[in-house]
Scaffold this motif. Sequence first.
Motif, PDB file in Angstrom:
ATOM      1  N   ALA A 152       0.933   3.803   0.989  1.00 58.64           N
ATOM      2  CA  ALA A 152       0.639   3.807   2.505  1.00 58.64           C
ATOM      3  C   ALA A 152      -0.397   4.806   2.966  1.00 58.64           C
ATOM      4  CB  ALA A 152       1.712   4.041   3.143  1.00 58.64           C
ATOM      5  N   LEU A 153      -0.611   5.813   2.544  1.00 64.98           N
ATOM      6  CA  LEU A 153      -1.574   7.165   2.915  1.00 64.98           C
ATOM      7  C   LEU A 153      -2.802   6.568   2.264  1.00 64.98           C
ATOM      8  CD1 LEU A 153       0.590  10.051   2.123  1.00 64.98           C
ATOM      9  CD2 LEU A 153      -0.185   9.504   4.196  1.00 64.98           C
ATOM     10  N   LEU A 154      -2.911   5.929   1.095  1.00 63.13           N
ATOM     11  CA  LEU A 154      -4.208   5.470   0.679  1.00 63.13           C
ATOM     12  C   LEU A 154      -4.492   4.111   1.101  1.00 63.13           C
ATOM     13  CD1 LEU A 154      -4.666   7.306  -2.640  1.00 63.13           C
ATOM     14  CD2 LEU A 154      -5.682   7.884  -0.532  1.00 63.13           C
ATOM     15  N   ALA A 155      -4.016   3.210   2.155  1.00 63.66           N
ATOM     16  CA  ALA A 155      -4.053   1.894   2.570  1.00 63.66           C
ATOM     17  C   ALA A 155      -5.320   1.494   2.792  1.00 63.66           C
ATOM     18  CB  ALA A 155      -3.358   1.702   3.828  1.00 63.66           C
ATOM     19  N   ASP A 156      -6.375   2.414   3.194  1.00 63.54           N
ATOM     20  CA  ASP A 156      -7.760   1.931   3.346  1.00 63.54           C
ATOM     21  C   ASP A 156      -8.383   1.585   1.914  1.00 63.54           C
ATOM     22  OD1 ASP A 156      -7.612   4.424   2.730  1.00 63.54           O
ATOM     23  OD2 ASP A 156      -9.409   5.059   4.071  1.00 63.54           O
ATOM     24  N   LEU A 188       3.775   6.223   8.582  1.00 60.16           N
ATOM     25  CA  LEU A 188       3.238   5.346   7.364  1.00 60.16           C
ATOM     26  C   LEU A 188       2.831   3.970   7.708  1.00 60.16           C
ATOM     27  CD1 LEU A 188       5.278   7.016   4.744  1.00 60.16           C
ATOM     28  CD2 LEU A 188       2.913   7.541   5.164  1.00 60.16           C
ATOM     29  N   VAL A 189       3.533   3.507   8.301  1.00 64.20           N
ATOM     30  CA  VAL A 189       3.390   1.979   8.814  1.00 64.20           C
ATOM     31  C   VAL A 189       2.174   1.980   9.707  1.00 64.20           C
ATOM     32  CG1 VAL A 189       3.941   0.050  10.111  1.00 64.20           C
ATOM     33  CG2 VAL A 189       5.741   1.134   8.623  1.00 64.20           C
ATOM     34  N   ARG A 190       1.996   2.666  10.608  1.00 62.42           N
ATOM     35  CA  ARG A 190       0.849   2.821  11.443  1.00 62.42           C
ATOM     36  C   ARG A 190      -0.386   3.080  10.390  1.00 62.42           C
ATOM     37  NH1 ARG A 190       0.154   7.697  15.964  1.00 62.42           N
ATOM     38  NH2 ARG A 190       0.205   8.983  14.004  1.00 62.42           N
ATOM     39  N   GLU A 191      -0.334   3.935   9.415  1.00 57.75           N
ATOM     40  CA  GLU A 191      -1.578   4.095   8.545  1.00 57.75           C
ATOM     41  C   GLU A 191      -2.179   2.809   8.068  1.00 57.75           C
ATOM     42  OE1 GLU A 191      -3.478   6.709   7.243  1.00 57.75           O
ATOM     43  OE2 GLU A 191      -2.422   7.878   9.077  1.00 57.75           O
ATOM     44  N   VAL A 192      -0.879   1.790   7.338  1.00 55.35           N
ATOM     45  CA  VAL A 192      -1.249   0.756   6.860  1.00 55.35           C
ATOM     46  C   VAL A 192      -1.841  -0.185   7.986  1.00 55.35           C
ATOM     47  CG1 VAL A 192      -0.305  -1.253   5.333  1.00 55.35           C
ATOM     48  CG2 VAL A 192       0.527   1.094   5.312  1.00 55.35           C
ATOM     49  N   GLY A 193      -1.137  -0.459   9.328  1.00 61.96           N
ATOM     50  CA  GLY A 193      -1.570  -1.314  10.080  1.00 61.96           C
ATOM     51  C   GLY A 193      -3.092  -0.643  10.608  1.00 61.96           C
ATOM     52  N   ALA A 194      -3.574   0.404  10.773  1.00 61.65           N
ATOM     53  CA  ALA A 194      -4.706   0.618  11.208  1.00 61.65           C
ATOM     54  C   ALA A 194      -5.677   0.339  10.020  1.00 61.65           C
ATOM     55  CB  ALA A 194      -4.794   2.448  11.431  1.00 61.65           C
ATOM     56  N   GLY A 254       0.597  -2.274  14.376  1.00 53.96           N
ATOM     57  CA  GLY A 254      -0.438  -2.958  13.561  1.00 53.96           C
ATOM     58  C   GLY A 254      -0.097  -4.107  12.902  1.00 53.96           C
ATOM     59  N   ALA A 255       1.481  -4.329  12.697  1.00 51.50           N
ATOM     60  CA  ALA A 255       1.906  -5.439  11.930  1.00 51.50           C
ATOM     61  C   ALA A 255       1.323  -6.839  12.322  1.00 51.50           C
ATOM     62  CB  ALA A 255       3.186  -5.603  11.682  1.00 51.50           C
ATOM     63  N   THR A 256       0.625  -7.457  11.500  1.00 53.59           N
ATOM     64  CA  THR A 256       0.397  -9.012  12.076  1.00 53.59           C
ATOM     65  C   THR A 256       1.231 -10.395  11.698  1.00 53.59           C
ATOM     66  OG1 THR A 256      -0.902  -9.275   9.865  1.00 53.59           O
ATOM     67  CG2 THR A 256      -2.055  -8.095  11.554  1.00 53.59           C
TER      68      THR A 256
END
Length: 556
Positions: free
Chosen positions: A416-420, A464-470, A499-501
């Motif tokens: 999650a923290l390295l989602a980008d 953490l969800v926000r990190e992935v959504g962003a 940010g969930a799609t």
Amino acid sequence: MTELRGVGIGLGVAQGPVERMSEALPAPENTPSTQGGDVERARVREAITAVARGLEERGAQAGGAAQEVLEAQAMIAEDPTLQDEVDARINAGSTAEWAVHDAFAGFRATLEAVGGYLGERAADLDDIAQRVLAHLRGVSAPGVPDPGHPFVLVARDLAPADTALLNLDQVLALVTTDGGPTSHTAILAREKGIVAIVGAADAAGLATGETVIVDAAAGTVTTDPTADELERAAHRAAERASADSAPLTPGALADGTAIPLLANLGKPADAIDAVARGAEGVGLFRTEFLFLSSSQAPTVGEQREAYRELLAAFPGKKVVVRMLDAGADKPLAFLNDAHEENPALGLRGLRALRASEDILREQLTALAEADAETEADLWVMAPMVATVEETVYFTGLAREYGLKTAGVMVEVPASALLADRVLAHADFASIGTNDLTQYTMAADRLLGSVAGFQDPWHPAVLRLVREVGAAGARLGKPVGICGEAAADPLLAVVLVGLGATSLSMAPSALADVRATLLAHSLSDAQRIAEAALAADDATSARAAAQNAAAHKETHS
């Protein structure tokens, strides 16, 4: 009038008289056997076999997540180590009844001492032992009462075998004193559409026969309700029933923003119900059903037929298949059955598949062949991905087999923290909120003693969800939610705000989530999410979101 509080499952409301679960069978006395060891051993073998087959039959009848749980219980019942313990006591002169009682109790203590996933399996032993004892005695196993009229069932917790086959014409609602939002009871209640409240500790004081209102949306059990309160509850229940029968529409927010609502499925036969309830595809297909009941891996042909049946049910629609997620509470002899001190942190998910890559390659082969024969939009994803390197490995392997859309499950804070960076290689991410919460809060998702920590509303999990959504938004990659959190209607709104799609859930939860999303715009969802993020803990995050949602008209 008194309100007892717990965690509500869904938005349902029901009312009726309380009935409590029947008490456990009394423990047998340790008297010497008069029949001899051979007879006692034969009695135990027959009883355990009957109980195991009965659990499997209940699982086959119930389907879905219940089938996985009950098949696992059947495996525990026939565990060779447990059988050796029973035999040792019979060899010492005990009756079959005492040998079962004492051996199961000893095994239970051992598992509790180990803790983690195995520790939670200790509770399953109680139910299995009671069923075996009942069979030996020729009596019915303790379980759900049958008073001859509809009732609200109150229990400390329910064994999976009881929850799986509850008579929904009789059980109006379920209230447990133990458990959390991701306990087996909660998951199965959500899957079956039962009005339920879990973790309501004060419900232990409810008496048989007293009338209560169970309001899952509010998370309350109202005792001694007034006539007005009963009438309002009945009106709300009627409104929900009407909403359930309304025409099915694609998932969307009030401003028209599309949020596809997908189904979590455990076997191909579950597709019929999902389609009937308006699922727009499959966000999580668990492939474990093919492997858990086998002593060896299924063949490519056997897998292909199952995948083809699933894909054929969703022509033109997205179907996300999770590769075999074994290990932890689902060890497989042909994959990874080595003892691990903490299997939740061990060789599970993609780690286990990499250690037996032939099984992973056979799955990908079967999926590619099924994809070629059908018209669904097949996506594949790897479970328990923790690193960028694992992402590169799996997506590369999937593409080697011609599978065009390959992604990863985000269940570990690291990914999650390295989602980008993960999404730079993966085509999509799907967040498994059950495990993500477990690893974020260092609280075993199946261990009752830490159930209070296992709440996806916790702001640390939401961050953490926000990190992935962003990251998904920046890179133009889809971010789905397929954990139990997506089935909580208000939390579903929060997840979209983060940010969930797309959202994937048990089919029975689709109607409530669909209706709740339609009541909020994207800006509403983002504002409600910010309110939850600003809280310090799960309870206050939920309350903040409820408050923000209730006052949306002053901000829109």
